[in-house]
Design a protein around this motif. Sequence first.
Motif, PDB file in Angstrom:
ATOM      1  N   ASP A 297      46.892 -52.768 -42.177  1.00  0.00           N
ATOM      2  CA  ASP A 297      46.745 -52.554 -43.696  1.00  0.00           C
ATOM      3  C   ASP A 297      45.652 -51.261 -43.979  1.00  0.00           C
ATOM      4  O   ASP A 297      46.106 -50.347 -44.570  1.00  0.00           O
ATOM      5  N   LYS A 298      44.794 -50.978 -42.733  1.00  0.00           N
ATOM      6  CA  LYS A 298      44.130 -49.918 -42.597  1.00  0.00           C
ATOM      7  C   LYS A 298      44.740 -48.709 -42.254  1.00  0.00           C
ATOM      8  O   LYS A 298      44.542 -47.647 -42.678  1.00  0.00           O
ATOM      9  N   TYR A 299      45.598 -48.925 -41.302  1.00  0.00           N
ATOM     10  CA  TYR A 299      46.496 -47.837 -40.712  1.00  0.00           C
ATOM     11  C   TYR A 299      47.237 -47.145 -41.927  1.00  0.00           C
ATOM     12  O   TYR A 299      47.416 -46.035 -42.150  1.00  0.00           O
ATOM     13  N   ARG A 300      48.086 -48.248 -42.884  1.00  0.00           N
ATOM     14  CA  ARG A 300      48.724 -47.369 -43.813  1.00  0.00           C
ATOM     15  C   ARG A 300      47.843 -46.997 -44.793  1.00  0.00           C
ATOM     16  O   ARG A 300      48.240 -45.698 -45.321  1.00  0.00           O
ATOM     17  N   GLU A 301      46.650 -47.378 -45.265  1.00  0.00           N
ATOM     18  CA  GLU A 301      45.667 -46.787 -45.917  1.00  0.00           C
ATOM     19  C   GLU A 301      45.306 -45.433 -45.692  1.00  0.00           C
ATOM     20  O   GLU A 301      45.411 -44.359 -46.243  1.00  0.00           O
ATOM     21  N   LEU A 302      44.997 -45.467 -44.337  1.00  0.00           N
ATOM     22  CA  LEU A 302      44.532 -43.918 -43.823  1.00  0.00           C
ATOM     23  C   LEU A 302      45.594 -42.954 -43.459  1.00  0.00           C
ATOM     24  O   LEU A 302      45.445 -41.687 -43.836  1.00  0.00           O
ATOM     25  N   ALA A 303      46.878 -43.436 -43.263  1.00  0.00           N
ATOM     26  CA  ALA A 303      47.970 -42.564 -43.176  1.00  0.00           C
ATOM     27  C   ALA A 303      48.132 -42.010 -44.514  1.00  0.00           C
ATOM     28  O   ALA A 303      48.398 -40.705 -44.772  1.00  0.00           O
ATOM     29  N   ALA A 304      48.259 -42.620 -45.505  1.00  0.00           N
ATOM     30  CA  ALA A 304      48.328 -42.036 -46.958  1.00  0.00           C
ATOM     31  C   ALA A 304      47.367 -41.093 -47.157  1.00  0.00           C
ATOM     32  O   ALA A 304      47.458 -40.213 -47.921  1.00  0.00           O
ATOM     33  N   LYS A 305      45.906 -41.555 -47.251  1.00  0.00           N
ATOM     34  CA  LYS A 305      44.810 -40.746 -47.330  1.00  0.00           C
ATOM     35  C   LYS A 305      44.967 -39.425 -46.638  1.00  0.00           C
ATOM     36  O   LYS A 305      44.312 -38.438 -47.110  1.00  0.00           O
ATOM     37  N   SER A 306      45.292 -39.399 -45.384  1.00  0.00           N
ATOM     38  CA  SER A 306      45.423 -38.206 -44.605  1.00  0.00           C
ATOM     39  C   SER A 306      46.519 -37.316 -44.956  1.00  0.00           C
ATOM     40  O   SER A 306      46.959 -36.314 -44.128  1.00  0.00           O
ATOM     41  N   GLY A 307      47.469 -37.855 -45.732  1.00  0.00           N
ATOM     42  CA  GLY A 307      48.771 -37.046 -46.440  1.00  0.00           C
ATOM     43  C   GLY A 307      50.058 -37.553 -45.438  1.00  0.00           C
ATOM     44  O   GLY A 307      50.807 -36.505 -45.367  1.00  0.00           O
ATOM     45  N   LEU A 308      49.910 -38.371 -44.690  1.00  0.00           N
ATOM     46  CA  LEU A 308      51.096 -38.610 -43.883  1.00  0.00           C
ATOM     47  C   LEU A 308      51.858 -39.831 -44.257  1.00  0.00           C
ATOM     48  O   LEU A 308      51.600 -40.670 -44.962  1.00  0.00           O
ATOM     49  N   ARG A 309      53.232 -39.634 -44.000  1.00  0.00           N
ATOM     50  CA  ARG A 309      54.215 -40.564 -44.936  1.00  0.00           C
ATOM     51  C   ARG A 309      54.671 -41.564 -43.544  1.00  0.00           C
ATOM     52  O   ARG A 309      54.856 -40.862 -42.278  1.00  0.00           O
ATOM     53  N   ILE A 310      54.644 -42.842 -43.663  1.00  0.00           N
ATOM     54  CA  ILE A 310      54.886 -43.742 -42.413  1.00  0.00           C
ATOM     55  C   ILE A 310      56.516 -43.788 -42.557  1.00  0.00           C
ATOM     56  O   ILE A 310      57.233 -44.326 -43.399  1.00  0.00           O
ATOM     57  N   ARG A 311      57.083 -43.347 -41.483  1.00  0.00           N
ATOM     58  CA  ARG A 311      58.624 -43.395 -41.410  1.00  0.00           C
ATOM     59  C   ARG A 311      59.156 -44.733 -40.699  1.00  0.00           C
ATOM     60  O   ARG A 311      60.248 -45.041 -41.163  1.00  0.00           O
ATOM     61  N   HIS A 312      58.231 -45.137 -40.015  1.00  0.00           N
ATOM     62  CA  HIS A 312      58.609 -46.593 -39.133  1.00  0.00           C
ATOM     63  C   HIS A 312      57.451 -47.324 -39.020  1.00  0.00           C
ATOM     64  O   HIS A 312      56.404 -46.821 -38.315  1.00  0.00           O
ATOM     65  N   MET A 313      57.333 -48.439 -39.200  1.00  0.00           N
ATOM     66  CA  MET A 313      56.166 -49.244 -38.613  1.00  0.00           C
ATOM     67  C   MET A 313      56.836 -50.824 -38.270  1.00  0.00           C
ATOM     68  O   MET A 313      57.465 -51.463 -39.190  1.00  0.00           O
ATOM     69  N   SER A 314      56.700 -51.320 -37.397  1.00  0.00           N
ATOM     70  CA  SER A 314      57.100 -52.582 -36.781  1.00  0.00           C
ATOM     71  C   SER A 314      56.235 -53.411 -35.868  1.00  0.00           C
ATOM     72  O   SER A 314      55.473 -52.593 -35.004  1.00  0.00           O
ATOM     73  N   PRO A 315      56.016 -54.571 -36.040  1.00  0.00           N
ATOM     74  CA  PRO A 315      55.169 -55.338 -35.087  1.00  0.00           C
ATOM     75  C   PRO A 315      55.756 -55.602 -33.479  1.00  0.00           C
ATOM     76  O   PRO A 315      56.825 -55.600 -33.518  1.00  0.00           O
ATOM     77  N   THR A 316      54.927 -55.607 -32.581  1.00  0.00           N
ATOM     78  CA  THR A 316      55.212 -55.560 -31.238  1.00  0.00           C
ATOM     79  C   THR A 316      55.244 -57.332 -31.004  1.00  0.00           C
ATOM     80  O   THR A 316      55.535 -57.613 -29.945  1.00  0.00           O
ATOM     81  N   GLY A 317      54.391 -57.901 -31.855  1.00  0.00           N
ATOM     82  CA  GLY A 317      54.336 -59.371 -31.395  1.00  0.00           C
ATOM     83  C   GLY A 317      53.571 -60.119 -32.679  1.00  0.00           C
ATOM     84  O   GLY A 317      52.606 -59.209 -33.360  1.00  0.00           O
ATOM     85  N   GLN A 318      53.633 -61.456 -32.648  1.00  0.00           N
ATOM     86  CA  GLN A 318      52.804 -61.948 -33.864  1.00  0.00           C
ATOM     87  C   GLN A 318      52.192 -63.259 -33.367  1.00  0.00           C
ATOM     88  O   GLN A 318      52.755 -64.234 -32.496  1.00  0.00           O
ATOM     89  N   LEU A 319      51.065 -63.438 -33.779  1.00  0.00           N
ATOM     90  CA  LEU A 319      50.036 -64.839 -33.454  1.00  0.00           C
ATOM     91  C   LEU A 319      50.890 -65.862 -34.235  1.00  0.00           C
ATOM     92  O   LEU A 319      51.202 -65.732 -35.552  1.00  0.00           O
ATOM     93  N   ALA A 320      50.860 -67.314 -33.711  1.00  0.00           N
ATOM     94  CA  ALA A 320      51.413 -68.159 -34.552  1.00  0.00           C
ATOM     95  C   ALA A 320      50.511 -68.299 -35.662  1.00  0.00           C
ATOM     96  O   ALA A 320      49.282 -68.198 -35.782  1.00  0.00           O
ATOM     97  N   MET A 321      51.170 -68.833 -36.952  1.00  0.00           N
ATOM     98  CA  MET A 321      50.503 -68.882 -38.453  1.00  0.00           C
ATOM     99  C   MET A 321      49.486 -69.743 -38.232  1.00  0.00           C
ATOM    100  O   MET A 321      48.375 -69.782 -38.934  1.00  0.00           O
ATOM    101  N   HIS A 322      49.851 -71.061 -37.638  1.00  0.00           N
ATOM    102  CA  HIS A 322      48.659 -72.160 -37.443  1.00  0.00           C
ATOM    103  C   HIS A 322      47.271 -71.482 -36.926  1.00  0.00           C
ATOM    104  O   HIS A 322      46.192 -71.885 -37.149  1.00  0.00           O
ATOM    105  N   ASP A 323      47.606 -70.420 -35.717  1.00  0.00           N
ATOM    106  CA  ASP A 323      46.060 -69.785 -35.217  1.00  0.00           C
ATOM    107  C   ASP A 323      45.506 -68.946 -36.348  1.00  0.00           C
ATOM    108  O   ASP A 323      44.469 -68.837 -36.505  1.00  0.00           O
ATOM    109  N   VAL A 324      46.514 -68.146 -37.168  1.00  0.00           N
ATOM    110  CA  VAL A 324      45.803 -67.280 -38.116  1.00  0.00           C
ATOM    111  C   VAL A 324      45.296 -68.192 -39.030  1.00  0.00           C
ATOM    112  O   VAL A 324      44.087 -67.848 -39.265  1.00  0.00           O
TER     113      VAL A 324
END
Length: 313
Positions: free
Chosen positions: A247-274
Motif C-alpha cells: 500500500d505504501k509503494y502505491r501511495e508513494l508512486a502516486a505522490k512522486s508523480g509515477l504511474r504503476i503500469r504493472h504490479m503483481s505478487p511474487t508469493g503470498q503468505l497463507a491467510m491463516h498465518d496473516v
Amino acid sequence: MYSENPMHDVVRVMKAFLSNQLARFAPSIYVKVTHQTGRGDESGDAKEVAAYFAMCVKEYFEKLDIAPADYAAYLKGKKILEYGPGDVLGVALLMYAHGADAVHCVDRFPLSQISGKSLRIYWEILNALDANKKDRALGAFKEFGKPESGFNPEAIAYTVTPDGLSGKKRHYDLIISRAVLEHVNDLEKTMQDISDALKTNGVSIHQVDLKSHGLDRYKPYDFLTWPEVLFKLMYSHKGFPNRWRVDKYRELAAKSGLRIRHMSPTGQLAMHDVAAIQPKLARQFRNIPGEELSWLGFWVLVEHPAVNAADRS
Ligand SMILES: C[S@@+](CC[C@H](N)C(=O)[O-])C[C@H]1O[C@@H](n2cnc3c(N)ncnc32)[C@H](O)[C@@H]1O
C-alpha cells in the motif's frame, strides 16, 4: 506487539540498538564487522552467482516484454540506473554487454570491490556471453579485457551516496532494482529520486522482497508487530527491511508523480498465518487488507503518466 519471551526481546532491542548506532555513524566499519558482503562473499559458487545475474537480467526483460533477440535494439543508446547492486556489478556488466550505452549503480553502502571472488564471477559472466557481447563487455573495464583494472566509469559507474540516491534529473531510460527497495532507509526519497531521474518516456522496474529477512522471532511476519519507534531504533541504519507494505509503494508512486503500469505478487503468505498476526500489528499496518498483507514480495513497473499514455496512442 507479539512476544512469546519478553526478556529475550528486551535483550534483542538493546543489542540491535547498539549495532544500529554503529551503522549510523560508521557504515563502512559496520559493513566489515557484520560481513555484509552480498553475492561476492565466499559462500556460493562463482558460476551460480553469474547465473543469478543472468536470471535477473532475463526477468527484467520479461517484465518489459522484450525477447532476447531484441535486447540490443532496446538497449541501444540507453542509460540505465541500478539501485543497490550489492558487491558485484553483474547486472550492470550484462546490461552493458547487451548494448546499454552506460550503466550507473548507486548504493548507500560501499559494498562493491574487486576481489578474487568478484573477478571469478565477472569471468564466469564474460565467458558465458557470445563473442560479440563478450567483446563489448571486455570494453567495460579501464583496461580492455582486464576486470582487475576496475570498471571504466564511462561504461559502468558505481557511486555511494547518502541515502543511496542518484540526485539526477530526467537522465535515465531504464531504472532497475532487485531486493533493494525493501531495504532503503527513506522510501519516499528513493521513490522521488526514481521519478526525478527517469526520463519522461523511461520505465522503471523493481523486484521487492517483503519477507522478514530473518527478523521474525516466533511466527511468520511477527516482525510487523514491533512498534515503529522501536523498530527504527533497532534497524533504521543497517539496510534491514523498512517493513513498508505494498500500500505504501502505491501511495508513494502516486505522490512522486509515477504511474504503476504493472504490479503483481511474487508469493503470498497463507491467510491463516496473516490472521494469526493481524491483531498484534504495529499501528501503520492495521488497516491493510489481509490479502495485501499476505504479499511476500512483488514486481512493480512504474513510468511517468502523461507522456507514456501519449506514446501509446
Ligand atoms: C539484498 S542486497 C541486493 C543486492 C543485489 N541487488 C542483488 O540482487 O543481489 C540490498 C542492496 O541494497 C543496498 N541498499 C540499502 N539501502 C539502500 C538505499 N537507501 N539506496 C540504495 N541502495 C541501498 C544495499 O547496500 C545492497 O547493495
